[in-house]
Design an enzyme around this catalytic site. Structure first.
Site, PDB file in Angstrom:
ATOM      1  N   ARG A 145      -3.470  -0.292   5.268  1.00  0.00           N
ATOM      2  CA  ARG A 145      -4.011  -1.429   4.521  1.00  0.00           C
ATOM      3  C   ARG A 145      -3.084  -2.634   4.472  1.00  0.00           C
ATOM      4  O   ARG A 145      -3.497  -3.755   4.792  1.00  0.00           O
ATOM      5  CB  ARG A 145      -4.376  -0.989   3.102  1.00  0.00           C
ATOM      6  N   CYS A 171       0.866  -1.182   0.000  1.00  0.00           N
ATOM      7  CA  CYS A 171       0.000   0.000   0.000  1.00  0.00           C
ATOM      8  C   CYS A 171       0.905   1.236   0.000  1.00  0.00           C
ATOM      9  O   CYS A 171       2.128   1.117  -0.027  1.00  0.00           O
ATOM     10  CB  CYS A 171      -0.989   0.007   1.164  1.00  0.00           C
TER      11      CYS A 171
END
Length: 114
Positions: A19, A13
């Protein structure tokens, strides 16, 4: 007897504090719960340098704790060789996949955005 080569996955990410470390932690828990963690190499990294050396965002840490998912990670940038050694590289957005290709960082196979 042939040595087993572990399967490997790299979650990517932008900053490696939200994430991708969450995806790494959840995936790691899934394989650990199935007693197959010795057959997997699991990691995560960032495309940027914005958050290098920082722990995951507190909101992600709180969520993982709430769901009983262990999380221990320090943000790092994805080096070129990581993209060559992992069987599967999962980008947490299509723009990150494009960034890896356009910068010449990754010459692997494109995986459609999930």
């Amino acid at each position: 007897m042939a040595e087993r080569v572990p399967k490997s996955v790299l979650f990517v990410c932008l900053g490696n504090i939200c994430r991708s470390p969450i995806a790494e932690a959840v995936f790691r828990k899934l394989v650990t719960d199935q007693n197959i963690s010795d057959t997997w190499r699991i990691d995560s990294a960032a495309t940027s340098t914005y958050e290098l050396g920082n722990p995951p965002d507190y909101r992600g840490q709180n969520c993982m704790k709430k769901h009983g998912v262990p999380m221990s990670h320090i943000a790092r940038q994805v080096p070129y060789w990581d993209l060559k050694v992992h069987l599967c590289v999962l980008c947490c957005s299509g723009s990150l996949t494009a960034a890896l290709f356009l910068t010449g960082t990754w010459a692997g196979h494109q995986i459609p955005e999930l």
